[in-house]
Design a protein around this motif. Structure first.
Motif, short mmCIF file in Angstrom:
data_model
loop_
_atom_site.label_atom_id
_atom_site.label_comp_id
_atom_site.label_asym_id
_atom_site.label_seq_id
_atom_site.Cartn_x
_atom_site.Cartn_y
_atom_site.Cartn_z
N VAL A 1 0.87 -1.18 0.00
CA VAL A 1 0.00 0.00 0.00
C VAL A 1 0.91 1.22 0.00
O VAL A 1 1.50 1.58 1.02
N GLY A 2 1.05 1.85 -1.16
CA GLY A 2 1.98 2.96 -1.26
C GLY A 2 3.40 2.48 -1.08
O GLY A 2 3.74 1.32 -1.34
N THR A 3 4.26 3.35 -0.60
CA THR A 3 5.67 3.02 -0.41
C THR A 3 6.01 2.65 1.02
O THR A 3 7.13 2.16 1.27
N ASP A 4 5.09 2.84 1.96
CA ASP A 4 5.44 2.71 3.37
C ASP A 4 4.71 1.60 4.11
O ASP A 4 4.94 1.42 5.32
N THR A 5 3.84 0.85 3.45
CA THR A 5 3.04 -0.15 4.15
C THR A 5 3.00 -1.45 3.36
O THR A 5 2.78 -1.45 2.15
N LEU A 6 3.25 -2.56 4.06
CA LEU A 6 3.17 -3.89 3.48
C LEU A 6 2.19 -4.73 4.29
O LEU A 6 2.07 -4.56 5.51
N VAL A 7 1.52 -5.66 3.63
CA VAL A 7 0.78 -6.72 4.30
C VAL A 7 1.55 -8.00 4.01
O VAL A 7 1.79 -8.34 2.84
N THR A 8 1.97 -8.70 5.05
CA THR A 8 2.84 -9.86 4.87
C THR A 8 2.26 -11.09 5.55
O THR A 8 1.46 -11.00 6.48
N HIS A 9 2.70 -12.23 5.06
CA HIS A 9 2.37 -13.51 5.70
C HIS A 9 3.68 -14.19 6.06
O HIS A 9 4.55 -14.38 5.21
N GLU A 10 3.83 -14.51 7.34
CA GLU A 10 5.04 -15.17 7.81
C GLU A 10 4.69 -16.51 8.42
O GLU A 10 3.69 -16.65 9.12
N VAL A 11 5.53 -17.50 8.17
CA VAL A 11 5.38 -18.83 8.76
C VAL A 11 6.65 -19.15 9.53
O VAL A 11 7.76 -19.03 8.97
N THR A 12 6.52 -19.53 10.78
CA THR A 12 7.69 -19.86 11.58
C THR A 12 8.20 -21.25 11.23
O THR A 12 7.47 -22.10 10.70
N ALA A 13 9.47 -21.46 11.52
CA ALA A 13 10.05 -22.79 11.38
C ALA A 13 9.63 -23.62 12.59
O ALA A 13 9.36 -23.08 13.67
N VAL B 1 0.70 -6.30 9.28
CA VAL B 1 0.94 -5.04 8.60
C VAL B 1 2.31 -4.55 9.05
O VAL B 1 2.60 -4.48 10.24
N ARG B 2 3.16 -4.25 8.08
CA ARG B 2 4.47 -3.67 8.37
C ARG B 2 4.50 -2.28 7.78
O ARG B 2 4.12 -2.08 6.63
N HIS B 3 4.96 -1.34 8.59
CA HIS B 3 4.82 0.07 8.22
C HIS B 3 6.11 0.80 8.49
O HIS B 3 6.80 0.55 9.49
N ARG B 4 6.44 1.71 7.58
CA ARG B 4 7.60 2.58 7.75
C ARG B 4 7.11 3.97 8.10
O ARG B 4 6.22 4.52 7.44
N GLY B 5 7.68 4.55 9.14
CA GLY B 5 7.38 5.92 9.51
C GLY B 5 8.65 6.75 9.50
O GLY B 5 9.76 6.22 9.71
N ARG B 6 8.52 8.04 9.27
CA ARG B 6 9.67 8.94 9.25
C ARG B 6 9.40 10.10 10.19
O ARG B 6 8.35 10.72 10.16
N ARG B 7 10.36 10.37 11.05
CA ARG B 7 10.29 11.50 11.96
C ARG B 7 11.62 12.22 11.89
O ARG B 7 12.63 11.72 12.39
N GLU B 8 11.65 13.37 11.22
CA GLU B 8 12.90 14.12 11.02
C GLU B 8 13.91 13.21 10.32
O GLU B 8 13.66 12.74 9.22
N THR B 9 15.06 12.90 10.95
CA THR B 9 16.08 12.09 10.29
C THR B 9 15.96 10.60 10.60
O THR B 9 16.75 9.79 10.12
N ALA B 10 14.97 10.21 11.40
CA ALA B 10 14.82 8.82 11.81
C ALA B 10 13.88 8.07 10.88
O ALA B 10 12.96 8.64 10.30
N VAL B 11 14.14 6.78 10.72
CA VAL B 11 13.24 5.89 10.01
C VAL B 11 12.84 4.79 10.99
O VAL B 11 13.68 4.16 11.62
N TYR B 12 11.53 4.58 11.12
CA TYR B 12 11.01 3.60 12.06
C TYR B 12 10.29 2.49 11.29
O TYR B 12 9.54 2.76 10.35
N LEU B 13 10.50 1.26 11.71
CA LEU B 13 9.83 0.12 11.12
C LEU B 13 9.05 -0.60 12.20
O LEU B 13 9.60 -0.91 13.26
N VAL B 14 7.78 -0.86 11.93
CA VAL B 14 6.95 -1.57 12.90
C VAL B 14 6.21 -2.70 12.22
O VAL B 14 5.98 -2.67 11.01
N GLY B 15 5.86 -3.70 13.00
CA GLY B 15 5.02 -4.79 12.50
C GLY B 15 3.96 -5.12 13.52
O GLY B 15 4.23 -5.13 14.73
N THR B 16 2.75 -5.37 13.08
CA THR B 16 1.66 -5.69 13.99
C THR B 16 0.65 -6.59 13.29
O THR B 16 0.53 -6.57 12.06
N ALA B 17 -0.06 -7.40 14.06
CA ALA B 17 -1.09 -8.25 13.48
C ALA B 17 -2.16 -7.38 12.84
O ALA B 17 -2.56 -6.35 13.39
#
Length: 221
Positions: free
Chosen positions: A108-120, A135-151
């Motif tokens: 979804v755009g450049t900053d949001t992914l929907v992913t499926h992960e399977v554990t070993a 949902v994995r999302h990239r956020g930007r705050r000034e010079t920082a880049v943040y990556l988050v993942g949530t159900a």
């Protein structure tokens, strides 16, 4: 014509559906939650995790219960961390043996992914093989880049045979300095809390160990 502003100030085209926009909202909510946790400066207690260069601690927070935090210094540019943990997420099982598969279901755009992960499968099958739609999302705050993942609350994939569907395992983000933080909230599901509290600090340290090894590999692109 026109569009809907995203949480980071960029325009999201109006062609995106309400479900697409809900993924962006879920990602931004997870980002705010992770930042809120990291802003808790008191109450953290060190966890004993042998044979690791990461600092792992835990705290009990209102409304969340016990959460875990890992902190480690990685001598690589933030852009490289972002590339490995977001753009190349489908290659993660190649260096993280805790995962058997990661697939991007939707962008979804450049900053949001929907992913499926399977554990070993885990040794002794202590917690069983699990799968996650996140949902994995990239956020930007000034010079920082943040990556988050949530159900995700709108799961586009049925549960996989032989796996137990649970919530996401982590909210994490790289900082502008060569330091990576991770905040892990125990997933909701059938796994006993006592087991989770024993396994999560170790799983955090193992993830960082595998990431560090991958980033330092001579053949790493």
């Amino acid at each position: 014509a026109g569009g809907c502003p995203d949480p980071d100030g960029d325009d999201i085209p109006s062609r995106f559906s309400s479900v697409d926009l809900s993924y962006v909202t879920q990602g931004e909510t997870a980002l705010q939650r992770a930042l809120g946790i990291l802003q808790q400066h008191t109450g953290w207690q060190a966890e004993t995790v042998p044979d690791t260069r990461a600092t792992v601690s835990s705290a009990g927070l209102p409304g969340l219960g016990k959460v875990f935090r890992a902190e480690v210094v990685l001598a690589v540019p933030v852009a490289q961390l972002y590339h490995e943990l977001f753009e190349r997420i489908e290659q993660m099982p190649q260096w993280n043996p805790a995962l058997s598969q990661v697939k991007v279901l939707q962008r979804v755009g450049t900053d949001t992914l929907v992913t499926h992960e399977v554990t070993a499968p885990s040794p002794g099958n202590l917690v069983g093989q699990r799968d996650f739609v996140s949902v994995r999302h990239r956020g930007r705050r000034e010079t920082a880049v943040y990556l988050v993942g949530t159900a995700t609350h709108a799961e586009p994939l049925p549960s996989q045979e032989g796996c137990i569907r649970t919530g996401s395992l982590w909210d994490g983000h790289p900082k502008p300095s060569p330091t990576a933080f991770g905040v892990f909230s125990p997933p909701k599901g059938w796994i006993p809390t006592s087991v989770l509290h024993r396994l999560l600090p170790r799983s955090q340290a193992d993830f960082i160990k595998h990431l560090r090894r991958h980033l330092s590999a001579p053949l790493h692109p």
